[in-house]
Scaffold this motif. Structure first.
Motif, short mmCIF file in Angstrom:
data_model
loop_
_atom_site.label_atom_id
_atom_site.label_comp_id
_atom_site.label_asym_id
_atom_site.label_seq_id
_atom_site.Cartn_x
_atom_site.Cartn_y
_atom_site.Cartn_z
N ALA A 1 0.67 -1.27 0.03
CA ALA A 1 -0.01 -0.12 0.02
C ALA A 1 0.74 1.18 0.03
O ALA A 1 0.56 2.25 -0.70
CB ALA A 1 -1.20 -0.10 1.23
N ASP A 2 1.82 1.19 0.63
CA ASP A 2 2.62 2.44 0.86
C ASP A 2 4.27 2.34 0.74
O ASP A 2 5.02 3.33 1.06
CB ASP A 2 2.29 3.06 2.25
CG ASP A 2 2.73 2.29 3.50
OD1 ASP A 2 3.20 1.45 3.35
OD2 ASP A 2 2.47 2.78 4.53
N GLY A 3 4.75 1.03 0.65
CA GLY A 3 6.22 0.61 0.55
C GLY A 3 6.97 0.81 1.91
O GLY A 3 7.92 0.85 1.87
N GLY A 4 6.02 1.05 2.76
CA GLY A 4 6.63 0.91 4.41
C GLY A 4 6.92 -0.63 4.65
O GLY A 4 6.83 -1.40 3.93
N ALA B 1 18.22 -0.07 8.35
CA ALA B 1 17.47 -1.42 8.20
C ALA B 1 17.24 -1.49 6.69
O ALA B 1 16.94 -0.79 5.97
CB ALA B 1 16.23 -1.68 9.22
N HIS B 2 16.95 -2.90 6.32
CA HIS B 2 16.45 -3.61 5.30
C HIS B 2 15.47 -4.34 5.20
O HIS B 2 15.43 -5.10 5.88
CB HIS B 2 17.53 -3.75 3.80
CG HIS B 2 18.04 -4.95 4.09
ND1 HIS B 2 19.37 -5.38 4.40
CD2 HIS B 2 17.58 -6.17 4.05
CE1 HIS B 2 19.48 -6.74 4.32
NE2 HIS B 2 18.42 -7.12 4.18
N ILE B 3 14.68 -4.52 3.98
CA ILE B 3 13.82 -5.52 4.16
C ILE B 3 13.81 -5.92 2.51
O ILE B 3 13.97 -5.07 1.44
CB ILE B 3 12.11 -5.20 4.12
CG1 ILE B 3 12.05 -4.61 5.70
CG2 ILE B 3 11.28 -6.09 3.84
CD1 ILE B 3 10.71 -3.99 5.99
N MET B 4 13.84 -7.27 2.02
CA MET B 4 13.83 -7.77 0.80
C MET B 4 12.60 -7.62 0.28
O MET B 4 11.49 -7.62 0.93
CB MET B 4 14.28 -9.34 1.00
CG MET B 4 15.59 -9.53 1.29
SD MET B 4 16.16 -11.32 1.22
CE MET B 4 15.13 -12.08 2.57
N PRO B 5 12.42 -7.32 -1.07
CA PRO B 5 11.34 -7.38 -1.64
C PRO B 5 10.33 -8.72 -1.74
O PRO B 5 11.12 -9.80 -1.47
CB PRO B 5 11.58 -6.96 -3.19
CG PRO B 5 12.77 -6.33 -3.09
CD PRO B 5 13.62 -7.00 -1.96
N PHE C 1 15.73 0.10 1.85
CA PHE C 1 16.25 0.55 2.99
C PHE C 1 15.40 1.37 3.52
O PHE C 1 14.66 2.33 3.17
CB PHE C 1 17.79 1.04 2.65
CG PHE C 1 18.70 0.08 2.20
CD1 PHE C 1 19.35 -0.36 3.06
CD2 PHE C 1 18.89 -0.11 0.88
CE1 PHE C 1 20.27 -1.37 2.72
CE2 PHE C 1 19.85 -1.14 0.45
CZ PHE C 1 20.54 -1.66 1.22
N TYR C 2 15.32 1.52 5.16
CA TYR C 2 14.38 2.21 6.05
C TYR C 2 15.55 2.80 6.98
O TYR C 2 16.62 2.29 7.42
CB TYR C 2 13.43 1.56 6.56
CG TYR C 2 12.46 0.76 5.54
CD1 TYR C 2 11.32 1.44 5.01
CD2 TYR C 2 12.91 -0.60 4.85
CE1 TYR C 2 10.76 0.80 4.16
CE2 TYR C 2 12.17 -1.07 3.84
CZ TYR C 2 11.04 -0.39 3.47
OH TYR C 2 10.13 -0.89 2.68
N GLU C 3 14.95 3.88 7.90
CA GLU C 3 15.50 4.21 9.00
C GLU C 3 14.47 3.80 9.92
O GLU C 3 13.11 4.28 9.89
CB GLU C 3 15.76 5.89 9.11
CG GLU C 3 16.43 6.03 10.35
CD GLU C 3 16.90 7.71 10.59
OE1 GLU C 3 18.03 7.81 10.75
OE2 GLU C 3 15.99 8.52 10.29
N MET C 4 14.59 3.17 11.29
CA MET C 4 13.81 2.53 11.75
C MET C 4 14.05 3.08 13.50
O MET C 4 15.30 3.17 13.63
CB MET C 4 13.43 1.32 11.86
CG MET C 4 13.07 0.62 10.72
SD MET C 4 12.47 -1.06 10.58
CE MET C 4 11.96 -1.27 8.74
N LYS C 5 12.96 3.18 14.28
CA LYS C 5 13.20 3.86 15.47
C LYS C 5 13.20 2.81 16.78
O LYS C 5 12.36 1.96 16.67
CB LYS C 5 12.26 5.12 15.78
CG LYS C 5 10.86 4.74 15.89
CD LYS C 5 10.08 6.00 16.31
CE LYS C 5 8.53 5.55 16.22
NZ LYS C 5 7.88 5.29 15.20
N ALA C 6 13.76 3.11 17.77
CA ALA C 6 13.94 2.36 19.03
C ALA C 6 12.42 2.47 19.56
O ALA C 6 11.78 3.41 19.55
CB ALA C 6 14.98 2.92 20.18
N PRO C 7 12.21 1.52 20.65
CA PRO C 7 12.89 0.38 21.07
C PRO C 7 12.60 -0.76 20.05
O PRO C 7 11.62 -0.97 19.64
CB PRO C 7 12.18 0.00 22.41
CG PRO C 7 10.78 0.52 22.34
CD PRO C 7 10.92 1.64 21.36
N LEU C 8 13.72 -1.48 19.73
CA LEU C 8 13.89 -2.55 18.81
C LEU C 8 14.37 -3.70 19.69
O LEU C 8 15.59 -3.47 20.31
CB LEU C 8 14.54 -2.07 17.66
CG LEU C 8 14.37 -0.90 16.88
CD1 LEU C 8 15.23 -0.59 15.66
CD2 LEU C 8 12.75 -1.37 16.17
#
Length: 315
Positions: free
Chosen positions: A136-139, A216-220, A240-247
């Motif tokens: 839906a949004d590529g996220g 971070a990355h996610i594979m298609p 590729f993404y920037e992701m936020k804590a907590p992780l």
């Protein structure tokens, strides 16, 4: 399915804590490494199906990147209940990083195995997560595996840390404010490599990124129809993404390869706020805070090692 077994060098926890304290100091402003009782992992933010990560520790590397690229080999699918038997630990608690079970999902994904495998004492418990790209949004779309699926599969490649899932003593690592160029896992791994040389030390466990953000990355979901022949090809394919804590992260790392074509480090993560994927490094060195619990593995198991190999896509 071929399986090779090899003992690791296993230093005492006290010795390892001292080595890691010294090495992490080169890369982080504030470091505290100590031997502690493993916290109750059934509690948040972990919510694992077992209380700890102790007892008969092993690392298993299953398959490998050559089954994913240059082109995917869809026949390479695995069952973690069977893997537990291969590593001589039926009922093992398994965590780590791998590719999601395409045989069930029907598409490619980042997989965060958190599994109490089946044993004579009872059925398995699958607490795993998988992350894919939201059409839906590529996220990021992070989902709990057992909410939709009931098998114990994974595919293509997996780096796994296994234990009896018991309480016990572990190495606690606190590291804040990154001052050097290495990510948290690479710093620990290279510290061990530098100190122990040709004696391979394998470690796994879990750590929380308490503050900051990470790359971070996610594979298609769709495998590449064009051969991925270089790291540049791979990076153009990944999202590729920037992701936020907590992780909550699930690392597996080995100080050096004793000759089994290992991926030396691999870390996936999940969260309670819908973000998950493959950890590269923190993007906020001034504020980042890591808190981790680790143990050395007693044995390495190399399962279904690719006959044809390459060094692409190992970051």
């Amino acid at each position: 399915m071929a399986c090779a077994e090899c003992p690791f060098h296993v230093p005492s926890l006290e010795e390892l804590a001292g080595v890691m304290q010294k090495g992490l100091k080169d890369n982080f402003a504030d470091v505290q490494v100590s031997v502690v009782d493993c916290p109750d992992m059934t509690k948040e933010p972990f919510a694992f199906p077992v209380k700890g990560i102790c007892g008969k520790t092993r690392i298993a590397e299953v398959g490998g990147v050559p089954y994913l690229m240059p082109l995917v080999n869809r026949k390479k699918v695995y069952d973690l209940n069977k893997i537990a038997k291969e590593i001589k630990l039926p009922g093992a608690f398994i965590l780590g990083a791998g590719a999601g079970p395409l045989q069930t999902l029907g598409f490619n994904s980042e997989f965060m195995p958190i599994i109490q495998t089946e044993s004579e004492h009872g059925p398995g418990v699958n607490g795993s997560y998988f992350a894919c790209i939201n059409p839906a949004d590529g996220g990021c779309l992070l989902q709990k595996y057992s909410e939709k699926y009931h098998d114990f599969g994974c595919a293509l490649l997996a780096n796994l840390f296994a234990s009896e899932g018991k309480p016990g003593k572990v190495i606690e690592v606190k590291a804040k404010r990154r001052t050097g160029p290495l990510n948290f896992v690479t710093c620990m791994r290279q510290t061990l490599e530098k100190h122990y040389g040709d004696k391979p030390v394998g470690m796994g466990g879990t750590f929380i990124i308490q503050k900051g953000k990470v790359k971070a990355h996610i594979m298609p979901g769709e495998f590449s129809s064009c051969p991925l022949n270089s790291d540049e090809d791979v990076n153009n394919w990944l999202h590729f993404y920037e992701m936020k804590a907590p992780l909550v992260c699930l690392p597996v790392f080995v100080s050096r390869d004793p000759g089994f074509d290992l991926r030396l480090e691999h870390t996936h993560f999940f969260s309670n706020h819908g973000e998950g994927g493959h950890y590269h490094y923190d993007t906020t060195p001034d504020i980042v805070e890591y808190l981790g619990y680790f143990l050395p593995a007693e044995f390495l198991y190399r399962i279904d090692q690719p006959e044809e190999t390459h060094s692409i896509g190992r970051d």
